[in-house]
Design an enzyme around this catalytic site. Sequence first.
Site, PDB file in Angstrom:
ATOM      1  CB  CYS A  54      -4.752  10.881  11.897  1.00  0.00           C
ATOM      2  SG  CYS A  54      -3.220  10.045  12.149  1.00  0.00           S
ATOM      3  CE  LYS A 112      -1.665   1.706   4.016  1.00  0.00           C
ATOM      4  NZ  LYS A 112      -1.342   3.133   4.177  1.00  0.00           N
ATOM      5  CG  ASN A 113       2.527   2.742   3.539  1.00  0.00           C
ATOM      6  OD1 ASN A 113       1.339   3.036   3.370  1.00  0.00           O
ATOM      7  ND2 ASN A 113       3.075   2.633   4.744  1.00  0.00           N
ATOM      8  NE  ARG A 169      -6.675   4.467   5.951  1.00  0.00           N
ATOM      9  CZ  ARG A 169      -5.697   4.968   6.681  1.00  0.00           C
ATOM     10  NH1 ARG A 169      -5.842   5.147   7.971  1.00  0.00           N
ATOM     11  NH2 ARG A 169      -4.567   5.310   6.130  1.00  0.00           N
ATOM     12  CG  ASP A 203       3.424   1.538   9.443  1.00  0.00           C
ATOM     13  OD1 ASP A 203       3.021   2.364  10.271  1.00  0.00           O
ATOM     14  OD2 ASP A 203       3.510   1.789   8.226  1.00  0.00           O
ATOM     15  NE  ARG A 251       0.676  10.123  10.341  1.00  0.00           N
ATOM     16  CZ  ARG A 251       0.280   9.063   9.647  1.00  0.00           C
ATOM     17  NH1 ARG A 251      -0.874   8.518   9.885  1.00  0.00           N
ATOM     18  NH2 ARG A 251       1.041   8.576   8.702  1.00  0.00           N
TER      19      ARG A 251
END
Length: 420
Positions: free
Chosen positions: A116, A22-23, A399, A307, A121
Site C-alpha cells: 500500500c 476506527k482501529n 476511510r 499514525d 506491509r
Amino acid sequence: MDYLQIKRVKSLRGNIKISGAKNASLPLIAMTIVAKNSVHIKNLPHVADISTLLKLLSNLGATCEFCEDRVIVDTSTLAQTKATYDIVKTMRASILVLGPILARFGHCEVSLPGGCAIGQRPVDLHLKALEQMGAKINIEAGYIHAVAPNGLKGCEIVFDKITVTGTANIVMAAALASGETTIVNAAREPEVVQLCEILNASGVNIEGIGTAILKISGTNGELVEIKEFSVIPDRIEAGTYLCAGAITRSELTLTHVNAKHLGSVLAKLEEMGSKFTITQDTITIHPSKVIKPIKIVTQEYPAFPTDMQAQFLALATQAKGTSIIEEKLFENRFMHVSELQRMGADISLNGNVATINGGTKLSGTDVMATDLRASSALVLAGLVADGITNVHRIYHLDRGYDALEKKLEAVGANVKRLKE
Ligand code: UD1
C-alpha cells in the site's frame, strides 16, 4: 470525487466530540465471528473502513444492522469463508477475519492485501503464527488458503516484530483454539487491549492484557457470548484535533476522549509549548503563541504513534526552529512531504528522517492526499496557509475521519466539501 476547500481563519474555538476508534472497531467487528449471539456494538465511527468491513461480513452471510453509531452483528448465518480481492484491496485490515474464520470453520481464504502507499506491509507474521497453531497455509493465485481440519492448537508464538493487527488476529484465533496460546512481543495498543478485555469478559481467559506477553486460554471451538459494549475513543482523531488547536494557536476542548491513551502525543505537544486541562473524558488545549521545534521517533505504543507522524510534521512547519522526525514503522510514510513543500514548507528528507526548518509561511494550493493520515496533515497545513487550499483525493481521509469538515466547521474553520 469530493475534495476539501480550506480557507484560513484567525482562530478556532469550541468543543469537538471525538468518535469511536476506527482501529478498535475493526478487530471488534471481526471478533463477532467468534460469538454465538448477536453482538451489539456502540460508538462506532462513521468512516468508510467500518462500512467496508461490515460489507465483507455481510457478503460472508452475516447480518449487520447499522443505525447511527451502533451496529448489531449476527454471524450465526455466516456461511462463506472467502474474503475476496474486491474488498480486501480497499482495506488491508480485512485480514482480521482470517484468524476468527479459520478458528471457527477450520478453513478460510483471504485475498493477499498486497502493498500500500505507506510501504510493503506484509502479513507473514500473521500466517507464521497460524501455522504454529496447526494451520496449513498455501498462497495460490493471490489468495491465502488456510485450513485447520483438526482445529487450532494453543502454542507459544514469538512475534519478530510488534504487529497490531497480527496480535489481534492471533488473539481471536486463540480464543477458539484448544489449550493455551502465549503471544510474546504482543502489541500493547489500547485497541488491542479493548479486544482482549471484551473477550476476557466473554469467558475467554486472557492474562497479561496490556503487556507484551498475552496468555489466552481457548474454548476448544465453543463460540462465546459477547455482551453489548462501546468502542473506545479514537486517540488518533483526538491527536489530530489537538494539532489543529496547536497549529492555529486556538483553545479547543475535545470531549468523549481518553487522555490516558494519548500520553506520548500530549508529551510532545507540551514540549512544543502547549498546555492542557484534562478531566476524565475531556482535554482542553491551551496552545502557545510560539511553537517550539521537536524531535520525534515513531514507535509502537506507548511510544509516539506512526499514525500521528504526518500531523506533527505539518505542525513542525510552523515551529520556531528545526525539528527532526524519524519514521521507524513504515518505509514510505512521507508522501505528504512533497505536498507540504509545494505549500512552501522547508523540509528535507534523508531516508526515514525528515528535517523540518519551521517558521515558513505556507500558501494554499491544490494538493493531493496520498494516505489516511497524510490527508489530515494537509488539512492542518491548509488551516494556516494563506489563500485557498484544495485537498484532493479525500477518499483516503474518509476511510478514517468521521465528519472531519463538519467537526472543524463547528469550531469556526472555513472548510467545505466540494465536488471535482
Ligand atoms: C495498524 C494500524 C495502523 C498503524 C499500525 C502501526 C489498524 C487497522 N491499523 O496497522 O493504523 O499505522 O498498526 O501502529 O489497526 N509487519 C510485518 N509482517 C507482518 C505484519 C507487520 O513485517 O505480518 C510489519 C509492518 O510492515 C510494519 C510493522 O510490522 O513495519 C508494524 O505493522 P502492524 O503493526 O502490523 O500494522 P497494522 O496492524 O497493519
